[in-house]
Design a protein around this motif. Structure first.
Motif, PDB file in Angstrom:
ATOM      1  N   PRO A 180       0.803  -1.235   0.000  1.00 39.30           N
ATOM      2  CA  PRO A 180       0.000   0.000   0.000  1.00 39.30           C
ATOM      3  C   PRO A 180       0.827   1.271   0.000  1.00 39.30           C
ATOM      4  O   PRO A 180       0.339   2.327  -0.400  1.00 39.30           O
ATOM      5  N   PHE A 181       2.081   1.207   0.442  1.00 40.03           N
ATOM      6  CA  PHE A 181       2.894   2.418   0.571  1.00 40.03           C
ATOM      7  C   PHE A 181       3.149   3.088  -0.784  1.00 40.03           C
ATOM      8  O   PHE A 181       3.087   4.309  -0.900  1.00 40.03           O
ATOM      9  N   SER A 182       3.441   2.275  -1.822  1.00 41.09           N
ATOM     10  CA  SER A 182       3.706   2.857  -3.139  1.00 41.09           C
ATOM     11  C   SER A 182       2.462   3.511  -3.716  1.00 41.09           C
ATOM     12  O   SER A 182       2.557   4.462  -4.503  1.00 41.09           O
ATOM     13  N   SER A 183       1.276   3.017  -3.336  1.00 39.28           N
ATOM     14  CA  SER A 183       0.025   3.590  -3.834  1.00 39.28           C
ATOM     15  C   SER A 183      -0.236   4.981  -3.281  1.00 39.28           C
ATOM     16  O   SER A 183      -1.049   5.721  -3.827  1.00 39.28           O
ATOM     17  N   MET A 184       0.456   5.333  -2.201  1.00 40.86           N
ATOM     18  CA  MET A 184       0.237   6.633  -1.582  1.00 40.86           C
ATOM     19  C   MET A 184       0.915   7.763  -2.366  1.00 40.86           C
ATOM     20  O   MET A 184       0.333   8.828  -2.558  1.00 40.86           O
ATOM     21  N   VAL A 185       2.141   7.536  -2.813  1.00 45.43           N
ATOM     22  CA  VAL A 185       2.923   8.599  -3.448  1.00 45.43           C
ATOM     23  C   VAL A 185       3.408   8.205  -4.841  1.00 45.43           C
ATOM     24  O   VAL A 185       3.230   8.946  -5.812  1.00 45.43           O
ATOM     25  N   TYR A 186       4.017   7.040  -4.949  1.00 41.81           N
ATOM     26  CA  TYR A 186       4.649   6.629  -6.210  1.00 41.81           C
ATOM     27  C   TYR A 186       3.647   6.517  -7.349  1.00 41.81           C
ATOM     28  O   TYR A 186       3.900   7.020  -8.459  1.00 41.81           O
ATOM     29  N   THR A 187       2.512   5.897  -7.088  1.00 41.42           N
ATOM     30  CA  THR A 187       1.491   5.721  -8.133  1.00 41.42           C
ATOM     31  C   THR A 187       0.986   7.049  -8.690  1.00 41.42           C
ATOM     32  O   THR A 187       1.015   7.262  -9.914  1.00 41.42           O
ATOM     33  N   PRO A 188       0.518   7.991  -7.847  1.00 41.66           N
ATOM     34  CA  PRO A 188       0.059   9.275  -8.400  1.00 41.66           C
ATOM     35  C   PRO A 188       1.159  10.026  -9.154  1.00 41.66           C
ATOM     36  O   PRO A 188       0.894  10.639 -10.188  1.00 41.66           O
ATOM     37  N   THR A 189       2.385   9.979  -8.622  1.00 43.83           N
ATOM     38  CA  THR A 189       3.490  10.702  -9.253  1.00 43.83           C
ATOM     39  C   THR A 189       3.820  10.145 -10.632  1.00 43.83           C
ATOM     40  O   THR A 189       4.038  10.901 -11.588  1.00 43.83           O
ATOM     41  N   MET A 190       3.829   8.825 -10.758  1.00 45.99           N
ATOM     42  CA  MET A 190       4.116   8.196 -12.042  1.00 45.99           C
ATOM     43  C   MET A 190       2.999   8.467 -13.051  1.00 45.99           C
ATOM     44  O   MET A 190       3.256   8.592 -14.245  1.00 45.99           O
ATOM     45  N   ILE A 191       1.762   8.555 -12.561  1.00 46.61           N
ATOM     46  CA  ILE A 191       0.644   8.897 -13.444  1.00 46.61           C
ATOM     47  C   ILE A 191       0.822  10.308 -13.983  1.00 46.61           C
ATOM     48  O   ILE A 191       0.632  10.560 -15.177  1.00 46.61           O
ATOM     49  N   TYR A 192       1.178  11.236 -13.112  1.00 47.80           N
ATOM     50  CA  TYR A 192       1.394  12.624 -13.531  1.00 47.80           C
ATOM     51  C   TYR A 192       2.491  12.713 -14.585  1.00 47.80           C
ATOM     52  O   TYR A 192       2.364  13.438 -15.579  1.00 47.80           O
ATOM     53  N   LEU A 193       3.578  11.977 -14.377  1.00 44.88           N
ATOM     54  CA  LEU A 193       4.713  12.025 -15.300  1.00 44.88           C
ATOM     55  C   LEU A 193       4.427  11.330 -16.629  1.00 44.88           C
ATOM     56  O   LEU A 193       5.192  11.478 -17.587  1.00 44.88           O
ATOM     57  N   LYS A 238       4.381   8.067 -16.988  1.00 49.02           N
ATOM     58  CA  LYS A 238       5.240   6.899 -17.032  1.00 49.02           C
ATOM     59  C   LYS A 238       4.450   5.595 -17.088  1.00 49.02           C
ATOM     60  O   LYS A 238       5.038   4.523 -17.242  1.00 49.02           O
ATOM     61  N   LEU A 239       3.124   5.680 -16.927  1.00 44.89           N
ATOM     62  CA  LEU A 239       2.285   4.489 -16.956  1.00 44.89           C
ATOM     63  C   LEU A 239       1.346   4.552 -18.152  1.00 44.89           C
ATOM     64  O   LEU A 239       0.771   5.608 -18.441  1.00 44.89           O
ATOM     65  N   ASN A 240       1.185   3.429 -18.850  1.00 38.74           N
ATOM     66  CA  ASN A 240       0.213   3.381 -19.940  1.00 38.74           C
ATOM     67  C   ASN A 240      -1.188   3.140 -19.371  1.00 38.74           C
ATOM     68  O   ASN A 240      -1.350   2.995 -18.149  1.00 38.74           O
ATOM     69  N   ASN A 241      -2.186   3.103 -20.238  1.00 38.68           N
ATOM     70  CA  ASN A 241      -3.570   2.993 -19.771  1.00 38.68           C
ATOM     71  C   ASN A 241      -3.819   1.749 -18.937  1.00 38.68           C
ATOM     72  O   ASN A 241      -4.497   1.801 -17.903  1.00 38.68           O
ATOM     73  N   THR A 242      -3.272   0.624 -19.373  1.00 38.70           N
ATOM     74  CA  THR A 242      -3.443  -0.629 -18.625  1.00 38.70           C
ATOM     75  C   THR A 242      -2.783  -0.557 -17.257  1.00 38.70           C
ATOM     76  O   THR A 242      -3.355  -0.989 -16.247  1.00 38.70           O
ATOM     77  N   GLU A 243      -1.575   0.006 -17.221  1.00 35.36           N
ATOM     78  CA  GLU A 243      -0.847   0.132 -15.948  1.00 35.36           C
ATOM     79  C   GLU A 243      -1.556   1.098 -15.003  1.00 35.36           C
ATOM     80  O   GLU A 243      -1.568   0.881 -13.785  1.00 35.36           O
ATOM     81  N   ILE A 244      -2.133   2.162 -15.554  1.00 40.09           N
ATOM     82  CA  ILE A 244      -2.876   3.117 -14.721  1.00 40.09           C
ATOM     83  C   ILE A 244      -4.091   2.444 -14.098  1.00 40.09           C
ATOM     84  O   ILE A 244      -4.351   2.586 -12.892  1.00 40.09           O
ATOM     85  N   LEU A 245      -4.828   1.695 -14.909  1.00 41.79           N
ATOM     86  CA  LEU A 245      -6.012   0.992 -14.415  1.00 41.79           C
ATOM     87  C   LEU A 245      -5.640   0.000 -13.320  1.00 41.79           C
ATOM     88  O   LEU A 245      -6.317  -0.095 -12.286  1.00 41.79           O
ATOM     89  N   LYS A 246      -4.547  -0.727 -13.535  1.00 36.01           N
ATOM     90  CA  LYS A 246      -4.074  -1.700 -12.549  1.00 36.01           C
ATOM     91  C   LYS A 246      -3.651  -0.995 -11.255  1.00 36.01           C
ATOM     92  O   LYS A 246      -3.979  -1.452 -10.151  1.00 36.01           O
ATOM     93  N   ALA A 247      -2.945   0.123 -11.390  1.00 34.45           N
ATOM     94  CA  ALA A 247      -2.470   0.867 -10.213  1.00 34.45           C
ATOM     95  C   ALA A 247      -3.634   1.427  -9.409  1.00 34.45           C
ATOM     96  O   ALA A 247      -3.633   1.374  -8.175  1.00 34.45           O
ATOM     97  N   LEU A 248      -4.629   1.975 -10.095  1.00 35.60           N
ATOM     98  CA  LEU A 248      -5.814   2.513  -9.407  1.00 35.60           C
ATOM     99  C   LEU A 248      -6.596   1.396  -8.729  1.00 35.60           C
ATOM    100  O   LEU A 248      -7.123   1.585  -7.620  1.00 35.60           O
ATOM    101  N   LEU A 249      -6.667   0.239  -9.384  1.00 33.70           N
ATOM    102  CA  LEU A 249      -7.369  -0.904  -8.801  1.00 33.70           C
ATOM    103  C   LEU A 249      -6.678  -1.370  -7.526  1.00 33.70           C
ATOM    104  O   LEU A 249      -7.342  -1.712  -6.539  1.00 33.70           O
ATOM    105  N   ILE A 250      -5.348  -1.372  -7.550  1.00 37.15           N
ATOM    106  CA  ILE A 250      -4.587  -1.752  -6.354  1.00 37.15           C
ATOM    107  C   ILE A 250      -4.877  -0.774  -5.220  1.00 37.15           C
ATOM    108  O   ILE A 250      -5.032  -1.173  -4.046  1.00 37.15           O
ATOM    109  N   GLN A 251      -4.969   0.516  -5.542  1.00 42.86           N
ATOM    110  CA  GLN A 251      -5.302   1.509  -4.520  1.00 42.86           C
ATOM    111  C   GLN A 251      -6.663   1.218  -3.893  1.00 42.86           C
ATOM    112  O   GLN A 251      -6.813   1.240  -2.666  1.00 42.86           O
ATOM    113  N   VAL A 252      -7.653   0.948  -4.729  1.00 46.05           N
ATOM    114  CA  VAL A 252      -9.008   0.673  -4.242  1.00 46.05           C
ATOM    115  C   VAL A 252      -9.028  -0.597  -3.380  1.00 46.05           C
ATOM    116  O   VAL A 252      -9.652  -0.630  -2.323  1.00 46.05           O
ATOM    117  N   ILE A 253      -8.327  -1.636  -3.842  1.00 45.79           N
ATOM    118  CA  ILE A 253      -8.278  -2.897  -3.090  1.00 45.79           C
ATOM    119  C   ILE A 253      -7.689  -2.684  -1.701  1.00 45.79           C
ATOM    120  O   ILE A 253      -8.219  -3.176  -0.692  1.00 45.79           O
TER     121      ILE A 253
END
Length: 272
Positions: free
Chosen positions: A217-230, A232-247
């Motif tokens: 869960p720690f990476s979902s707090m900062v790393y995930t949003p930051t990589m989305i802004y940059l 660095k994640l494609n559509n599939t990776e963004i969907l997966k990252a957001l799903l991990i946050q929700v889970i």
């Protein structure tokens, strides 16, 4: 309408926290000064690292991307900082929690709205201005701004706020059993700062460790949003990252409710 009416009793807690923070204007100036020094040190550190390497990028990050990463990760860690574990531990220690528990309101919701006051405070006085400057830097470096990534970033940090709140809330509930939380708090904060990507992007960790850190869960707090802004994640990776946050939000909410039911029965009031 009924939902808003149910939440109305909790709004004063957010308002009171916001007003309390805004009344100490010097704290904002000192905080900005301290964080500006930290950002400056980080900037020159990465400048020295990139200056000593032959390639134009390190682990997929160019120097300009790393500078944006530093600023955005700082802003993200700031806006999701809803650490109410200290407040819970303090209430248990001084006994004021006894009064708060007999109030006809949810303790969990009360702490959540109290933390929202802090979020709004940092959002208004630090986040908006710094985010605008950082986005202008992004445009200056790369010649474009992806609005979709910005919107997804804002959605992701909203999930990050919920995620960090429940993590902090669970950690705070441990004070029902552990009298002195100071040492444990320091260790936990160090782990969160390292594994959330605030200090070093997770892409810089060993390849075998990256999938593990990204799932935590720690990476979902900062790393995930930051990589989305940059971007660095494609559509599939963004969907997966957001799903991990929700889970993780669902998991932590469930753990929090179970812990509350178990620990409230054996709570010992120390003060008051």
């Amino acid at each position: 309408m009924k939902c808003f009416k149910n939440l109305k009793p909790y709004l004063p807690f957010a308002t009171n926290t916001f007003q309390r923070l805004i009344s100490y204007k010097a704290n904002v100036l000192i905080f900005i000064f301290g964080e500006s020094l930290m950002l400056a040190v980080t900037y020159y550190l990465w400048k020295a690292i990139y200056g000593s390497t032959e390639g134009a990028s390190i682990h997929g990050f160019s120097f300009n991307e790393m500078i944006i990463y530093v600023f955005i990760s700082f802003l993200t860690s700031l806006i999701i900082a809803v650490d109410i574990s200290y407040d819970i531990a303090r209430e248990v220690k001084d006994g004021s929690i006894a009064i708060n528990l007999i109030r006809p309101i949810s303790y969990e919701k009360r702490m959540f709205f109290q933390s929202l006051g802090t979020v709004f405070y940092y959002f208004i006085f630090i986040f908006i201005g710094t985010f605008a400057v950082t986005t202008a830097m992004f445009y200056n470096f790369f010649g474009y701004v992806n609005i979709a990534n910005i919107l997804l970033y804002l959605f992701s940090i909203t999930l990050g706020i919920l995620l960090n709140f429940y993590f902090s809330y669970i950690f705070g509930l441990l004070s029902f059993k552990i009298t002195n939380m100071w040492g444990l708090t320091q260790i936990t904060q160090a782990i969160v700062q390292l594994l959330s990507g605030i200090m070093i992007p997770i892409a810089f960790f060993p390849v075998w460790a990256q999938p593990i850190f990204k799932f935590l869960p720690f990476s979902s707090m900062v790393y995930t949003p930051t990589m989305i802004y940059l971007g660095k994640l494609n559509n599939t990776e963004i969907l997966k990252a957001l799903l991990i946050q929700v889970i993780w939000i669902v998991i932590l909410m469930t753990i929090a409710k179970i812990m509350w039911k178990k620990l409230i029965k054996t709570l010992t009031i120390l003060g008051g």
